[in-house]
Write a protein that holds these residues in place. Sequence first.
Motif, short mmCIF file in Angstrom:
data_model
loop_
_atom_site.label_atom_id
_atom_site.label_comp_id
_atom_site.label_asym_id
_atom_site.label_seq_id
_atom_site.Cartn_x
_atom_site.Cartn_y
_atom_site.Cartn_z
N ALA A 137 0.84 -1.20 0.00
CA ALA A 137 0.00 0.00 0.00
C ALA A 137 0.87 1.25 0.00
O ALA A 137 0.61 2.22 -0.74
N LEU A 138 1.93 1.26 0.82
CA LEU A 138 2.82 2.41 0.85
C LEU A 138 3.49 2.64 -0.49
O LEU A 138 3.58 3.77 -0.98
N ALA A 142 -0.61 4.84 -1.11
CA ALA A 142 -1.80 4.93 -0.26
C ALA A 142 -1.66 6.06 0.75
O ALA A 142 -0.57 6.36 1.24
N THR A 143 -2.77 6.68 1.07
CA THR A 143 -2.77 7.77 2.04
C THR A 143 -3.31 7.34 3.39
O THR A 143 -3.29 8.11 4.35
N THR A 156 1.92 9.70 5.31
CA THR A 156 2.65 10.70 4.53
C THR A 156 3.24 10.02 3.29
O THR A 156 3.37 8.79 3.24
N PRO A 157 3.62 10.79 2.28
CA PRO A 157 4.20 10.17 1.08
C PRO A 157 5.41 9.31 1.42
O PRO A 157 6.31 9.72 2.16
N ARG A 163 10.43 0.08 -9.25
CA ARG A 163 9.36 -0.50 -10.06
C ARG A 163 8.01 -0.15 -9.47
O ARG A 163 7.82 -0.23 -8.25
N PRO A 164 7.06 0.23 -10.29
CA PRO A 164 5.72 0.52 -9.77
C PRO A 164 5.17 -0.68 -9.00
O PRO A 164 5.24 -1.81 -9.46
N GLY A 165 4.67 -0.42 -7.80
CA GLY A 165 4.11 -1.49 -6.99
C GLY A 165 5.13 -2.19 -6.12
O GLY A 165 4.77 -2.96 -5.23
N GLY A 166 6.42 -1.94 -6.34
CA GLY A 166 7.44 -2.50 -5.48
C GLY A 166 8.04 -3.79 -5.98
O GLY A 166 7.62 -4.35 -7.00
#
Length: 323
Positions: A137-138, A142-143, A156-157, A163-166
Amino acid sequence: MDIGVFLPTGQDQWAPGGGPRDLIGFARRAEELGFSSLFVNDSLLTPRIEPLTMLAAVAPVTERIGLGTGALLPVLRRPVQAAQALASVDLLSGGRLTVAVGAGFPGRFGRPLHELSQVPWERRFARLDETVALWRALWAGATEFHGEFHSFPELTPATRTFRPGGPPIWLGGATPAALARTGRRYDGWLPYPPDPADYATGLAAVRRAAREAGRAPEAVTPALFVNVRIEQDTESARRATDAYARSNYGLPLEEVAQIQALAIGSPDQVAATLRRYTEAGARRIVARLAALDLAGQYEQLERLAELLPSAAEPAGLTLPGRR
């Protein structure tokens, strides 16, 4: 098939006669030989270089070789801090990180780690799954996050991954519950069953769970953690591996052989063992070299690099030096 090796981060493996900075040279040599990945162990109970620190050190001095944890124990770290550290390693490596995780197991390497980390032993598997969900999520931006063990109404950001999504997250373990969780939630499977037949059965269960969860079975990378010792003389290989097992686990080889995958003996014997696992479905092998000092680690690294083409070519697989 990808063939990787573990960095000898334990103090007993590089001292006396060496230092932790020598592990940088080991990582570079593994890349030169064509190995596909470098993995690191995690523990608070044996003196060793902290795994994410080690990967951060080798990331900028290597170019192609993958980096991995096998297995990282999230219970040892605060989850948001761990997500930031993992994202940082992924960024420093240019997206070469794979994160295999575990929840620990009963015995010397289970409860004591939880006690040192001041985290309850109970419901450790559910806590692990939720921690991984929080990381993802981070990394996705995710907020907020709401779970049973971790709740953050405002996040917080976070440090974004390369890579997108980790990075892909694998699970270690071979209990029925672990197999089901791997198929439902994880990107790969990194067990160490001592019998290749058990590997094949476990992989079938993982893929069945993936299908039942609406995932493609091929979405789960089948990997293997295996201890390797190569000697011309089989008895010499057994003695060396026994010494390693006693130093690393405080257990004789006979007991370790009941719970972990071993490929020890002559080059032909080790090749035959690895072939049995690839025939059972393993497509990524991560070898821990059973040597007690850095000179021995280098020697086994060179021997494994020479051996691997004969171990997997019958299956038509790609190996170091044969790309």
